[in-house]
Design an enzyme around this catalytic site. Structure first.
Site, PDB file in Angstrom:
ATOM      1  N   ARG A 145       7.829  -6.383  14.813  1.00 48.06           N
ATOM      2  CA  ARG A 145       9.095  -5.638  14.820  1.00 48.06           C
ATOM      3  C   ARG A 145      10.223  -6.558  14.393  1.00 48.06           C
ATOM      4  O   ARG A 145      10.236  -7.741  14.757  1.00 48.06           O
ATOM      5  CB  ARG A 145       9.436  -5.162  16.243  1.00 48.06           C
ATOM      6  N   ARG A 197      -2.456   2.989  12.192  1.00 49.30           N
ATOM      7  CA  ARG A 197      -2.967   1.743  12.748  1.00 49.30           C
ATOM      8  C   ARG A 197      -2.828   1.743  14.267  1.00 49.30           C
ATOM      9  O   ARG A 197      -1.967   2.420  14.805  1.00 49.30           O
ATOM     10  CB  ARG A 197      -2.154   0.588  12.159  1.00 49.30           C
ATOM     11  N   LYS A 222      10.322   3.704   7.258  1.00 48.00           N
ATOM     12  CA  LYS A 222       8.924   3.708   6.796  1.00 48.00           C
ATOM     13  C   LYS A 222       8.695   4.868   5.834  1.00 48.00           C
ATOM     14  O   LYS A 222       8.975   6.023   6.147  1.00 48.00           O
ATOM     15  CB  LYS A 222       8.001   3.828   8.008  1.00 48.00           C
TER      16      LYS A 222
HETATM   17  C1  BTN Z   1      -0.139   3.204   9.533  1.00 50.23           C
HETATM   18  O1  BTN Z   1       0.940   2.953   9.003  1.00 50.23           O
HETATM   19  O2  BTN Z   1      -0.285   3.165  10.765  1.00 50.23           O
HETATM   20  C2  BTN Z   1      -1.319   3.558   8.649  1.00 50.23           C
HETATM   21  C3  BTN Z   1      -1.250   4.977   8.186  1.00 50.23           C
HETATM   22  C4  BTN Z   1      -2.410   5.376   7.282  1.00 50.23           C
HETATM   23  C5  BTN Z   1      -2.428   6.862   7.032  1.00 50.23           C
HETATM   24  C6  BTN Z   1      -3.450   7.242   6.001  1.00 50.23           C
HETATM   25  S1  BTN Z   1      -3.291   8.924   5.468  1.00 50.23           S
HETATM   26  C7  BTN Z   1      -4.789   8.803   4.611  1.00 50.23           C
HETATM   27  C8  BTN Z   1      -5.745   8.019   5.484  1.00 50.23           C
HETATM   28  N1  BTN Z   1      -6.400   8.905   6.436  1.00 50.23           N
HETATM   29  C9  BTN Z   1      -6.047   8.631   7.684  1.00 50.23           C
HETATM   30  O3  BTN Z   1      -6.444   9.248   8.694  1.00 50.23           O
HETATM   31  N2  BTN Z   1      -5.180   7.606   7.719  1.00 50.23           N
HETATM   32  C10 BTN Z   1      -4.915   7.096   6.400  1.00 50.23           C
END
Ligand code: BTN
Length: 324
Positions: A321, A117, A182
């Site tokens: 946070r 994100r 996480k």
């Molecule tokens: C986050 O916590 O910031 C979101 C992470 C999301 C990761 C997943 S892995 C599968 C899909 N493909 C990506 O490029 N991102 C999501």
């Protein structure tokens, strides 16, 4: 990488997965290519981070056996149309545009440009974790999708609970957590408006067995699902089993979400909400706002208790946070 090359690397990896020695000649015959070409494929697998041993007259073997994702089993055991890639830039990216299809799942063993994100990188080493994206076409109005990442988090948390794991928590809007660390994240992206509904890409990354060395770029505390199995003295489950459990729950949760919206999930969210009654800070581009977590509303907005009353916070470009 071309689909053909991806396929060849997958075949080599499937042979090596048992952790036994395999001769270069044998592998070359299996793929109907030369031994020199097999050597090149081994180099590429090493570049992807695999520890491959090469011993004269014995052949190649992996430093430790691997259990790879099996696309046939995924298609048999879920109601989705599943594709397994060895490598890709990002599974979310793979589903964009022409490639989008409702109930199509793209999963990969490795992402070269995994996205988190707010433009962050998602660290995605080979055959260690789960990275998958689901195409979901919906008639829900876009304004009601605020609760979607929360519902996806609940589905994954419930899948882990069904695998006997206890204590998974969720941090608004997209973090799957365990004891303040996480363990996974969710990235929702819109692919476009289609005739017949919105095209939504639901991407999920779950740390399963990541080596700390591969995770050096991660700036926050993290943990693996396998660490939790160990801590709770539970038998480990394969990535395949974990993915099937998650997809099964996701299918059910999405059906309920589409029929009734987020309101019906409020109680379940409250039980898993890591920030409930905790001191938090909302980080925005221009200013930070401090307050106490007061749950979420029926649209999925975060509720921040401030000195001036409760303020709803919408996901967009903000971060949440916990404060000491
Ligand atoms: C986050 O916590 O910031 C979101 C992470 C999301 C990761 C997943 S892995 C599968 C899909 N493909 C990506 O490029 N991102 C999501």
């Amino acid at each position: 990488m071309s689909e053909h090359k991806d396929n060849q690397l997958q075949q080599v990896l499937s042979l090596l997965a048992d952790g036994e020695f395999h001769s270069g000649q044998g592998i070359a015959e299996h793929l109907s290519v030369s031994r020199a070409y097999i050597w090149k494929l081994m180099q590429q697998l090493q570049e992807l981070g695999l520890d491959i041993e090469s011993v004269t007259r014995k052949g190649y073997r992996l430093a430790k056996p691997l259990s790879l994702l099996d696309h046939e089993a995924l298609n048999r055991d879920t109601n989705f149309d599943c594709q397994v890639l060895l490598t890709t830039d990002s599974t979310n990216q793979q589903l964009k545009g022409q490639n989008f299809a409702h109930h199509k799942v793209v999963t990969a063993e490795y992402q070269s440009a995994g996205r988190g994100r707010r433009g962050r990188q998602w660290v995605s080493p080979l055959a260690s974790n789960l990275y998958w994206s689901l195409g979901w076409q919906t008639h829900m109005p876009v304004q009601q999708l605020g609760g979607l990442s929360l519902v996806v988090g609940l589905a994954v948390a419930n899948a882990l609970t069904k695998l006997d794991i206890q204590g998974i928590e969720l941090k608004w809007p997209n973090d799957i957590r365990y004891h303040g660390k996480k363990v996974g994240g969710i990235l929702i992206e819109l692919s476009g408006d289609a005739v017949g509904g919105l095209q939504v890409i639901i991407g999920v990354g779950l740390n399963i067995d990541m080596h700390p060395q591969a995770a050096q770029a991660i700036e926050q505390q993290w943990c693996n699902v396998n660490d939790i199995f160990e801590q709770q003295a539970l038998p480990k489950k394969s990535r395949q089993q974990i993915l099937i459990a998650c997809l099964t729950e996701l299918e059910n949760y999405l059906q309920t979400f589409e029929a009734y919206g987020f309101a019906g999930f409020l109680d379940e969210w409250q039980q898993k909400d890591e920030c409930m009654d905790k001191k938090v800070v909302i980080l925005q581009a221009d200013k930070d706002i401090k307050g106490i977590g007061a749950g979420v509303d029926a649209t999925g907005a975060f509720l921040l208790q401030t000195g001036k009353g409760i303020k709803p916070i919408y996901a967009g470009e903000v971060s949440l946070r916990l404060r000491e």
